[in-house]
Motif scaffolding. Structure first.
Motif, PDB file in Angstrom:
ATOM      1  N   VAL A   1       0.838  -1.206   0.000  1.00 31.77           N
ATOM      2  CA  VAL A   1       0.000   0.000   0.000  1.00 31.77           C
ATOM      3  C   VAL A   1       0.873   1.256   0.000  1.00 31.77           C
ATOM      4  CG1 VAL A   1      -1.606   1.330   1.412  1.00 31.77           C
ATOM      5  CG2 VAL A   1      -2.024  -1.092   1.006  1.00 31.77           C
ATOM      6  N   LEU A   2       1.888   1.278   0.839  1.00 28.65           N
ATOM      7  CA  LEU A   2       2.776   2.446   0.891  1.00 28.65           C
ATOM      8  C   LEU A   2       3.584   2.591  -0.398  1.00 28.65           C
ATOM      9  CD1 LEU A   2       3.927   2.172   4.598  1.00 28.65           C
ATOM     10  CD2 LEU A   2       2.392   3.894   3.618  1.00 28.65           C
ATOM     11  N   ALA A   3       3.996   1.465  -0.979  1.00 24.53           N
ATOM     12  CA  ALA A   3       4.713   1.516  -2.255  1.00 24.53           C
ATOM     13  C   ALA A   3       3.813   2.055  -3.363  1.00 24.53           C
ATOM     14  CB  ALA A   3       5.242   0.132  -2.613  1.00 24.53           C
TER      15      ALA A   3
ATOM     16  N   CYS B   1       3.372   5.807  -2.998  1.00 25.06           N
ATOM     17  CA  CYS B   1       4.543   6.531  -3.503  1.00 25.06           C
ATOM     18  C   CYS B   1       4.546   6.549  -5.023  1.00 25.06           C
ATOM     19  CB  CYS B   1       5.825   5.895  -2.984  1.00 25.06           C
ATOM     20  SG  CYS B   1       6.159   6.251  -1.266  1.00 25.06           S
ATOM     21  N   ARG B   2       4.232   5.409  -5.626  1.00 26.65           N
ATOM     22  CA  ARG B   2       4.213   5.308  -7.091  1.00 26.65           C
ATOM     23  C   ARG B   2       3.166   6.241  -7.690  1.00 26.65           C
ATOM     24  NH1 ARG B   2       4.015   5.615 -11.766  1.00 26.65           N
ATOM     25  NH2 ARG B   2       4.342   4.040 -13.340  1.00 26.65           N
ATOM     26  N   ALA B   3       2.054   6.401  -6.997  1.00 22.83           N
ATOM     27  CA  ALA B   3       0.960   7.241  -7.490  1.00 22.83           C
ATOM     28  C   ALA B   3       1.202   8.722  -7.216  1.00 22.83           C
ATOM     29  CB  ALA B   3      -0.353   6.814  -6.844  1.00 22.83           C
ATOM     30  N   GLY B   4       2.214   9.025  -6.421  1.00 22.62           N
ATOM     31  CA  GLY B   4       2.458  10.419  -6.057  1.00 22.62           C
ATOM     32  C   GLY B   4       1.416  10.935  -5.084  1.00 22.62           C
ATOM     33  N   ALA B   5       0.800  10.031  -4.345  1.00 22.95           N
ATOM     34  CA  ALA B   5      -0.295  10.395  -3.437  1.00 22.95           C
ATOM     35  C   ALA B   5       0.194  10.729  -2.034  1.00 22.95           C
ATOM     36  CB  ALA B   5      -1.312   9.259  -3.362  1.00 22.95           C
ATOM     37  N   ARG B   6       1.480  10.590  -1.765  1.00 26.54           N
ATOM     38  CA  ARG B   6       1.983  10.790  -0.405  1.00 26.54           C
ATOM     39  C   ARG B   6       1.727  12.201   0.106  1.00 26.54           C
ATOM     40  NH1 ARG B   6       5.491   7.029   2.196  1.00 26.54           N
ATOM     41  NH2 ARG B   6       5.243   8.577   3.818  1.00 26.54           N
ATOM     42  N   ASP B   7       1.744  13.208  -0.786  1.00 22.66           N
ATOM     43  CA  ASP B   7       1.518  14.582  -0.342  1.00 22.66           C
ATOM     44  C   ASP B   7       0.051  14.858  -0.026  1.00 22.66           C
ATOM     45  OD1 ASP B   7       0.945  14.302  -3.055  1.00 22.66           O
ATOM     46  OD2 ASP B   7       1.408  16.390  -3.506  1.00 22.66           O
TER      47      ASP B   7
ATOM     48  N   PHE C   1     -10.582  -1.319   2.496  1.00 26.56           N
ATOM     49  CA  PHE C   1      -9.874  -2.022   3.558  1.00 26.56           C
ATOM     50  C   PHE C   1      -9.268  -3.338   3.093  1.00 26.56           C
ATOM     51  CE2 PHE C   1     -14.459  -2.283   4.000  1.00 26.56           C
ATOM     52  CZ  PHE C   1     -14.704  -3.640   3.921  1.00 26.56           C
ATOM     53  N   SER C   2      -9.000  -3.436   1.838  1.00 26.16           N
ATOM     54  CA  SER C   2      -8.222  -4.536   1.270  1.00 26.16           C
ATOM     55  C   SER C   2      -6.961  -3.907   0.700  1.00 26.16           C
ATOM     56  CB  SER C   2      -9.021  -5.214   0.158  1.00 26.16           C
ATOM     57  OG  SER C   2      -8.159  -5.890  -0.729  1.00 26.16           O
ATOM     58  N   SER C   3      -5.804  -4.457   1.041  1.00 24.38           N
ATOM     59  CA  SER C   3      -4.570  -3.860   0.539  1.00 24.38           C
ATOM     60  C   SER C   3      -4.539  -3.868  -0.988  1.00 24.38           C
ATOM     61  CB  SER C   3      -3.340  -4.542   1.136  1.00 24.38           C
ATOM     62  OG  SER C   3      -3.347  -5.919   0.889  1.00 24.38           O
ATOM     63  N   SER C   4      -5.071  -4.912  -1.615  1.00 23.71           N
ATOM     64  CA  SER C   4      -5.121  -4.953  -3.077  1.00 23.71           C
ATOM     65  C   SER C   4      -6.023  -3.854  -3.631  1.00 23.71           C
ATOM     66  CB  SER C   4      -5.615  -6.315  -3.563  1.00 23.71           C
ATOM     67  OG  SER C   4      -4.684  -7.302  -3.272  1.00 23.71           O
ATOM     68  N   ALA C   5      -7.179  -3.642  -3.017  1.00 19.94           N
ATOM     69  CA  ALA C   5      -8.089  -2.593  -3.473  1.00 19.94           C
ATOM     70  C   ALA C   5      -7.456  -1.215  -3.296  1.00 19.94           C
ATOM     71  CB  ALA C   5      -9.411  -2.666  -2.722  1.00 19.94           C
ATOM     72  N   ILE C   6      -6.757  -1.018  -2.186  1.00 14.53           N
ATOM     73  CA  ILE C   6      -6.090   0.264  -1.948  1.00 14.53           C
ATOM     74  C   ILE C   6      -4.998   0.492  -2.995  1.00 14.53           C
ATOM     75  CG2 ILE C   6      -4.683   1.593  -0.329  1.00 14.53           C
ATOM     76  CD1 ILE C   6      -6.178   0.063   1.941  1.00 14.53           C
ATOM     77  N   CYS C   7      -4.210  -0.545  -3.275  1.00 18.69           N
ATOM     78  CA  CYS C   7      -3.172  -0.426  -4.301  1.00 18.69           C
ATOM     79  C   CYS C   7      -3.781  -0.088  -5.655  1.00 18.69           C
ATOM     80  CB  CYS C   7      -2.370  -1.719  -4.402  1.00 18.69           C
ATOM     81  SG  CYS C   7      -1.278  -2.029  -3.017  1.00 18.69           S
ATOM     82  N   ARG C   8      -4.834  -0.799  -6.016  1.00 18.41           N
ATOM     83  CA  ARG C   8      -5.481  -0.533  -7.308  1.00 18.41           C
ATOM     84  C   ARG C   8      -6.038   0.892  -7.368  1.00 18.41           C
ATOM     85  NH1 ARG C   8      -6.595  -6.306  -6.968  1.00 18.41           N
ATOM     86  NH2 ARG C   8      -5.779  -7.249  -8.873  1.00 18.41           N
ATOM     87  N   TYR C   9      -6.562   1.392  -6.263  1.00 21.74           N
ATOM     88  CA  TYR C   9      -7.059   2.764  -6.208  1.00 21.74           C
ATOM     89  C   TYR C   9      -5.921   3.745  -6.466  1.00 21.74           C
ATOM     90  CZ  TYR C   9      -9.226   7.023  -4.502  1.00 21.74           C
ATOM     91  OH  TYR C   9      -9.708   8.311  -4.405  1.00 21.74           O
ATOM     92  N   PHE C  10      -4.783   3.531  -5.822  1.00 26.47           N
ATOM     93  CA  PHE C  10      -3.635   4.410  -6.047  1.00 26.47           C
ATOM     94  C   PHE C  10      -3.144   4.327  -7.485  1.00 26.47           C
ATOM     95  CE2 PHE C  10      -2.671   4.229  -1.288  1.00 26.47           C
ATOM     96  CZ  PHE C  10      -3.208   5.485  -1.071  1.00 26.47           C
TER      97      PHE C  10
END
Length: 96
Positions: free
Chosen positions: A15-17, A20-26, A60-69
């Motif tokens: 999820v954190l990776a 970062c890849r999506a540039g969403a950290r800010d 609340f699924s790490s895969s769903a969160i990753c796909r969202y990013f």
């Protein structure tokens, strides 16, 4: 957006990776909570990581969160990415 994580939770890393890849950290507030804290109000047991969207909805699924990013970044997921996300959900998370 607010991302809830717990120290040492294996779902945090992808999820954190992806964030970062999506540039969403800010645009992302990251909150570390206890592993037994229930942050999604309609779930009866804790589920972390969890992402609260600006709309008030939760992922609340790490895969769903990753796909969202990935969608936020416009990055096209390839078959290998999908295979890893599926493996993480079906194998890694189920065996913890």
């Amino acid at each position: 957006m607010r991302l809830f994580v717990s120290d040492g939770a294996p779902g945090n890393l992808p999820v954190l990776a992806a964030a970062c890849r999506a540039g969403a950290r800010d645009k992302l507030l990251i909150s570390t909570v206890g592993p037994e804290e229930c942050v999604v109000p309609f779930l009866t047991r804790p589920k972390l990581p969890a992402l609260k969207l600006d709309s008030g909805h939760y992922l609340f699924s790490s895969s769903a969160i990753c796909r969202y990013f990935f969608l936020l970044s416009g990055w096209e997921q390839d078959d290998l990415t999908n295979q890893w996300l599926e493996w993480e959900t079906t194998e890694l998370q189920m065996n913890l």
